[in-house]
Write a protein that holds these residues in place. Sequence first.
Motif, PDB file in Angstrom:
ATOM      1  N   SER A   1       0.859  -1.205   0.069  1.00 38.41           N
ATOM      2  CA  SER A   1       0.019  -0.189   0.067  1.00 38.41           C
ATOM      3  C   SER A   1       0.947   1.172  -0.128  1.00 38.41           C
ATOM      4  O   SER A   1       0.437   2.107  -0.588  1.00 38.41           O
ATOM      5  CB  SER A   1      -0.820   0.016   1.138  1.00 38.41           C
ATOM      6  OG  SER A   1      -0.124   0.149   2.257  1.00 38.41           O
TER       7      SER A   1
ATOM      8  N   GLU B   1       2.148   1.764  -3.570  1.00 37.40           N
ATOM      9  CA  GLU B   1       1.087   2.112  -4.334  1.00 37.40           C
ATOM     10  C   GLU B   1       1.002   3.764  -4.121  1.00 37.40           C
ATOM     11  O   GLU B   1       0.608   4.496  -5.158  1.00 37.40           O
ATOM     12  CB  GLU B   1      -0.295   1.443  -4.270  1.00 37.40           C
ATOM     13  CG  GLU B   1      -0.001   0.126  -4.961  1.00 37.40           C
ATOM     14  CD  GLU B   1      -1.392  -0.890  -4.479  1.00 37.40           C
ATOM     15  OE1 GLU B   1      -2.135  -0.113  -3.653  1.00 37.40           O
ATOM     16  OE2 GLU B   1      -1.401  -1.929  -4.677  1.00 37.40           O
ATOM     17  N   LYS B   2       0.858   4.175  -2.811  1.00 34.60           N
ATOM     18  CA  LYS B   2       0.522   5.289  -2.392  1.00 34.60           C
ATOM     19  C   LYS B   2       1.780   6.461  -3.001  1.00 34.60           C
ATOM     20  O   LYS B   2       1.902   7.361  -3.703  1.00 34.60           O
ATOM     21  CB  LYS B   2       0.529   5.776  -1.195  1.00 34.60           C
ATOM     22  CG  LYS B   2      -0.834   5.158  -0.438  1.00 34.60           C
ATOM     23  CD  LYS B   2      -0.542   5.269   0.807  1.00 34.60           C
ATOM     24  CE  LYS B   2      -2.078   4.977   1.450  1.00 34.60           C
ATOM     25  NZ  LYS B   2      -2.138   5.115   3.241  1.00 34.60           N
TER      26      LYS B   2
ATOM     27  N   TYR C   1       1.752   9.311  -6.149  1.00 39.43           N
ATOM     28  CA  TYR C   1       2.274  10.499  -5.600  1.00 39.43           C
ATOM     29  C   TYR C   1       3.371  11.050  -6.746  1.00 39.43           C
ATOM     30  O   TYR C   1       3.444  11.807  -7.288  1.00 39.43           O
ATOM     31  CB  TYR C   1       2.820  10.445  -4.248  1.00 39.43           C
ATOM     32  CG  TYR C   1       3.379  11.935  -4.017  1.00 39.43           C
ATOM     33  CD1 TYR C   1       2.525  13.001  -3.498  1.00 39.43           C
ATOM     34  CD2 TYR C   1       4.717  12.416  -4.034  1.00 39.43           C
ATOM     35  CE1 TYR C   1       3.157  14.258  -3.052  1.00 39.43           C
ATOM     36  CE2 TYR C   1       5.241  13.605  -3.576  1.00 39.43           C
ATOM     37  CZ  TYR C   1       4.579  14.365  -3.280  1.00 39.43           C
ATOM     38  OH  TYR C   1       4.993  15.723  -3.102  1.00 39.43           O
TER      39      TYR C   1
END
Length: 413
Positions: free
Chosen positions: A13, A16-17, A21
């Motif tokens: 996660s 993915e963030k 970004y």
Amino acid sequence: CTLASLRRMSDLSMLEKAHAYLSKTDAGGVSLYDHLVDLVSATLEANPDNVAVNVEKVPAFSQERKKNRFQPFGTRSKEVHRQLCEPDSRIVERCQGLTKLFKKPAETVTVTIEKPVPSTTVTTTVVKPKPMPKCKSVMLESRFFNAIGVGLPEEECFLLDLSIAQLAGAKKLKNVRFVGKIFGLQANYFVVESDHWYPDKDHKNYVEKYAMAPPPRRGVPMEVQPEPSGKGLNRYSYWVCSHPSAPWTVLPDVTPQQINAARQIKKFFTGNLDAELRCYPEFPGKEIHYLRAQLARITAATTISPVGALQEHGEDDEEEEEEPEEEGQPPKPKEQKTRPLTDPVEGFGGESLEEGIRTLANPQQWCHHYEYVYKTGRATLLPEKEEEEEPEEEEEEDLEAKPKEEPKKDLLQ
């Protein structure tokens, strides 16, 4: 195990963030993630100025990659992209013609009014689709040619099926078949063959008579008379077009002079039927006549069938009674009906598949079923000259000037 899986999920996660970004784009549509991927790829592939070791050169290298980056969504490219591009008029015309191929023919509407009882009126309306003539499908036949590496694209074959069906229905043609495609310098020719087409529905063919005029002087060869329509090399009509959506043009009948001239020259087709032919020996006609002459030669030499599959058409038992000739008047011309050259043989091909393939693999098991083209430029022998009382000297001159004919050859050989 549960804590480890939770840690992996949390790491994923976070990745993915981070990816989301870094993938944010600026006004030019470029993201930091794409720029970093570009820098790493360029360094691994080329490593300009040994930037992988000299870290101080990384900012300059980054600026150079930004300047050289292709920006399809820049301000200038946006303006160009929004401008309307006018298509070629020829492409537009061709597309408009293709839409006509998909239109259904007009239906036949029959209205019948009946009065079974004086006070009752029954109106019956029957709508029948227009019957289309049977034509050999180019799509189906192309499968056999594609098996040996030749043929036409499927899209072209499909459009040809529609175009040929419309041609046969509009002109009421019989025995229609697709001959092939001839490539030209400016345009190509799609060729279709049919039984001889007559613009006049009430047209009649008559028995050919000897009509060759004597030469102007002794020693000059006589010009061989052309074959009548529906006979010999003029038995069939040939239609050509440059594209399935283009109109079909029927080629004129061929003459012996054009056949013999076509045997002596080699010319590229331009795709323009009205083009002049500049060659030696001189050809009597334009490209439309040269195309017709070459088609007559090609079909006569390449149309073959297995030996025993066809037989020559026999003479019809029913013969019209000849009308008595009136004294003092020239005889009336005799009408001649166009009959098929061959008939299929019943029961042919009864052997097994392996035996049939072995037989057809032998070139001696094939024969021509179109008429042979003689040296006179005709596919039929000249009619006999009517006997007339003339001096012996003139008869000798005619014999010298008359073209020498070859012996008649059998059809299926």
